[in-house]
Design an enzyme around this catalytic site. Sequence first.
Site, mmCIF file in Angstrom:
data_model
loop_
_atom_site.group_PDB
_atom_site.id
_atom_site.type_symbol
_atom_site.label_atom_id
_atom_site.label_comp_id
_atom_site.label_asym_id
_atom_site.label_seq_id
_atom_site.Cartn_x
_atom_site.Cartn_y
_atom_site.Cartn_z
ATOM 1 N N HIS A 180 8.288 11.601 -15.622
ATOM 2 C CA HIS A 180 9.618 11.001 -15.679
ATOM 3 C C HIS A 180 9.990 10.775 -17.144
ATOM 4 O O HIS A 180 9.110 10.704 -18.008
ATOM 5 C CB HIS A 180 9.643 9.670 -14.925
ATOM 6 N N SER A 189 14.346 7.839 -8.563
ATOM 7 C CA SER A 189 13.571 7.285 -9.670
ATOM 8 C C SER A 189 14.158 7.619 -11.033
ATOM 9 O O SER A 189 13.992 6.853 -11.989
ATOM 10 C CB SER A 189 12.123 7.791 -9.600
#
Length: 311
Positions: A292, A88
């Site tokens: 993230h 990711s």
Amino acid sequence: MMFGRRDPLAAASVEAAPERRRRIALVAAALLAALALVLGASLAAPADSAHAAVPMAKPVKPGKPGGGNGGGSGGGTTELAYAAVGDSFASGVGAGSYLDTTCYRSTKSYPKLLDADADKALVAFSACSGSDTADVIAQAASVPSTAKLITVTVGGNDVGFADVMQNCFVLPNSSCATHIANGAAAVESDAFAASITDVITTLRTRAPAAKIVVTGYPLLFWENASGVNPKYTWADEVNDETVALNDRIQSVAQSGGAVFVDVEGVFAGHGIGSSSPWINDWRWLSQTNSFHPNAAGYVAYANAIRAVPLS
């Protein structure tokens, strides 16, 4: 006050309590199910082989010598064919502007930012949210033999990233320390080192002339002068284990002839809790992006990779 009779309103309230508790339990279960679904998609789910690559055909970019045609030649004569694989953090989760909702590849990811450079043409972008080292080995099938640059970010899912995030930060519970310890043990294991080696070997076999650039992970949490994140109890522990993870990946990558890019320094002062975070904090309404990098974080990633000499 009434004696000898049951207040009908009070009775209704008492009788409704089990029903209210049942509804609360159902809502909580639904939230947990949604959480598991999102964490599974953005943090730990295996890559879907049906979505293992994004077609790279693209128009000529203004100011880019020769433009880019998405073929193995990499477009113009000054462009290097570039392939991006990984998890990711390589697909661009956290930046938004997603090209798909399976792998969450972003137009603001570091591979897409590098693709805009005059000397690179992104010919394969198979990075996918949730991928571990086995998934990335499968992604290598999309890398053309003519690739001259390959970037890869991988390893976090092999050591339980999603489990730590869920049990230490999303819904903190007594299992947090165990998940951190399990991750630390996995980092030091021979199996983990072998899996990183296998990724590099597979990519080198696929594109023998390519420079392989392996990136590390940023420290997710800002710490004050006392080494504490004001919001999260386990932040310093997870930062410490991230350093250990990066050190292990660096050692194995360099032993395999790859270049390692350490992003701890470039993200310093920009973790969750800082005045200028480049990492997204947990948000129930934006679960996919949580924990993230944001768009600014991926710019930092791209700049760190640009510092690597291509020749």
